[in-house]
Design a protein around this motif. Sequence first.
Motif: not given
Lengths: 150, 300
Positions: B154, B221, B240-241, B262, B265
Amino acid sequence: MKEMKVQRIENGTVIDHISAGKALYIAQLLHLAESSLFVIGSNLQSSKLGKKDIIKIENYQLSEAEKQSIALISPSASFTEIKNYNVVNKAQAVIPELIMELIVCPNHNCITNKEIMSSCFKMNPRNMTLQCAYCEKKYTIDEVTFKKLL
Amino acid sequence: MKNLISMRDLDKADIIKLLSTAEKIESGELKINIEGKLAALLFFEPSTRTLFSFDTAMKKMGGKSLIMTGTGTTSVSKGESFSDTLMTISQYADIIIQRSPIEGAARYASEVVDIPVVNAGDGANQHPTQALLDLYSIMKTQGTLESLKIGMVGDLKFGRTVHSLCQALADFQPEIHLISPTHLRMPQHILDDMDEKEINWKEGERLENIIKELDILYVTRIQKERFADLDDYKKVKGSYILSRSMLNDVKKNLKILHPLPRVDEIDTDVDATEYAYYFPQARNGVFTRQAIIATLLGEV
């Protein structure tokens, strides 16, 4: 006979073995143009450095803080105190481990730029980087500003 | 230990002692009573979890908290210097727990006041109590802190939790995989620190390439408030999930950590998997902060 490229001084300080090209910056840092009688030699031949700069200042003694600043700008520098044309003291520049007050932290979000307080940097002699003791960011010498230049 | 400002100030023995204290507090082996003690929670930057976590930690040990959030309600808004504010508050409280958007503010506070100071986050710099609770979570789930493969994914540039975590892991021979968009890479000074400590680290841009090898996946995040330009934020927001399908064939012992909150992500269907550990991680924060407060107040 070898020509004298930079004239002798009667009393004062000689800053020798300055890295070539750094003398003007040091003169500016010391505010020499404002009141001192001084001469600068630039790009002189040096057996140790290849090329070097030199500054001779009449009736001037460097403070410890000024020596520290010069050491950071040019670690190869040496300081010679002159009295009646004779050398009375000679010392090599020493890079301090802890540098208090001399440097402005380039990080605008650092507390040292928000409060009335001293800056403090730790020098890593292995890679010549400075780390702010507060925001912990690391910088090279070329990235920081010295306080007297402000 | 007088203050907790940066992970750089702690050695391996300090870390192990704090984690061991947290473990004893959680198991009930160690009961701390700080009745009559007051913590000043100075949160100059928004926070819910960290603030509540510290407040809970104080109350579970019988102490109380003075809570100040933002600067609007303080004399800082009237032009009072930060040092005067701190000096005054230190006359009331036994410990200061401070979050600030300004980097180095906690170090400065610790120099101004005589009571212990805990850094609860200073700008993009340090968040040492989060790093310690992360270590505690890693230790609890893996049974060890030594020689683990840890992925961080992330926003590694602005995410101070990953900065502190890299430093926290330094003495435990980890293999660290840093996965981020190029412009949100881990800052060079943290990479330099890891090199100095001879930590084995690698950078990459794709989580799929490494996820099957990891013991811990630490997801962060993309923080909107760290961007000066909203367009820059929108460009990287969806990157970048972590989805459930990406967890096929991962190691059995993999645990996913996240400092919370959150946004998007981690898909919510990951929550039900055996790998999700971010909510218990938040609970671990209370035990860890109890251990930190008790240590700094001289109760351990």
